[in-house]
Motif scaffolding. Structure first.
Motif, mmCIF file in Angstrom:
data_model
loop_
_atom_site.group_PDB
_atom_site.id
_atom_site.type_symbol
_atom_site.label_atom_id
_atom_site.label_comp_id
_atom_site.label_asym_id
_atom_site.label_seq_id
_atom_site.Cartn_x
_atom_site.Cartn_y
_atom_site.Cartn_z
ATOM 1 N N GLU A 11 0.823 -1.208 0.000
ATOM 2 C CA GLU A 11 0.000 0.000 0.000
ATOM 3 C C GLU A 11 0.861 1.263 0.000
ATOM 4 O O GLU A 11 0.577 2.221 -0.729
ATOM 5 N N VAL A 14 2.337 1.829 -3.480
ATOM 6 C CA VAL A 14 1.332 2.334 -4.420
ATOM 7 C C VAL A 14 1.040 3.805 -4.140
ATOM 8 O O VAL A 14 0.940 4.611 -5.071
ATOM 9 N N VAL A 26 -5.523 3.279 -0.337
ATOM 10 C CA VAL A 26 -5.106 2.069 -1.056
ATOM 11 C C VAL A 26 -5.212 0.888 -0.108
ATOM 12 O O VAL A 26 -4.778 0.960 1.033
ATOM 13 N N LEU A 43 -5.859 -4.802 -5.561
ATOM 14 C CA LEU A 43 -5.722 -3.482 -4.961
ATOM 15 C C LEU A 43 -7.034 -2.738 -5.114
ATOM 16 O O LEU A 43 -7.651 -2.784 -6.179
ATOM 17 N N ILE A 45 -8.207 1.110 -4.939
ATOM 18 C CA ILE A 45 -7.644 2.456 -4.915
ATOM 19 C C ILE A 45 -8.792 3.459 -5.002
ATOM 20 O O ILE A 45 -9.633 3.379 -5.900
ATOM 21 N N GLU A 59 -2.368 2.975 -13.787
ATOM 22 C CA GLU A 59 -2.312 1.517 -13.601
ATOM 23 C C GLU A 59 -0.984 0.954 -14.098
ATOM 24 O O GLU A 59 -0.411 0.079 -13.453
ATOM 25 N N VAL A 62 1.646 1.706 -11.497
ATOM 26 C CA VAL A 62 1.486 0.826 -10.328
ATOM 27 C C VAL A 62 1.998 -0.573 -10.651
ATOM 28 O O VAL A 62 2.759 -1.160 -9.878
ATOM 29 N N HIS A 63 1.591 -1.123 -11.797
ATOM 30 C CA HIS A 63 2.036 -2.466 -12.179
ATOM 31 C C HIS A 63 3.559 -2.537 -12.297
ATOM 32 O O HIS A 63 4.183 -3.488 -11.826
ATOM 33 N N LEU A 66 5.163 -2.433 -8.779
ATOM 34 C CA LEU A 66 4.987 -3.695 -8.051
ATOM 35 C C LEU A 66 5.899 -4.783 -8.612
ATOM 36 O O LEU A 66 6.429 -5.599 -7.855
ATOM 37 N N ILE A 77 -6.502 -4.269 -10.238
ATOM 38 C CA ILE A 77 -6.782 -2.977 -9.608
ATOM 39 C C ILE A 77 -8.267 -2.672 -9.721
ATOM 40 O O ILE A 77 -8.859 -2.777 -10.797
#
Length: 105
Positions: A11, A14, A26, A43, A45, A59, A62-63, A66, A77
């Motif tokens: 979290e 992100v 998140v 996730l 959000i 997105e 974020v991907h 991670l 997501i």
């Protein structure tokens, strides 16, 4: 897949990737995946505006973060409106209710 990850770390990453646009908005939680017989990461959000103007870009960021930070791929997501993440009266995330929210979607 045999790894134990701390939700708070995911979290925080992100939130950092979202560049302060989201604070305490998140939630990372695992849901049992019957195909792989393990948990898959989801996730939730929060966003003030849905759909977000740059949702695809966000997105992707974020991907990528991670994958680089935890070696995670295939994360799903879910975007929800501001204030829609279930919390207790003291502000703690109600993860079991978050799982229910994802399963209902």
């Amino acid at each position: 897949n045999g790894r134990n990850l701390v939700s708070a770390q995911i979290e925080a990453l992100v939130e950092k990737v979202m560049q302060g646009d989201i604070t305490h908005g998140v939630v990372a939680c695992g849901l049992q995946d019957s195909k792989s017989r393990t948990e898959s990461l989801h996730l939730i959000i929060e966003s003030r505006i849905l759909p977000r103007p740059d949702q695809t870009v966000d997105e992707d960021r974020v991907h990528n973060a991670l994958e680089a930070g935890f070696g995670l791929s295939g994360v799903t997501i879910h975007w929800v409106g501001k204030g829609k993440i279930p919390k207790t009266t003291s502000g703690k995330i109600q993860r079991y209710r978050c799982r229910e929210l994802i399963q209902e979607a």
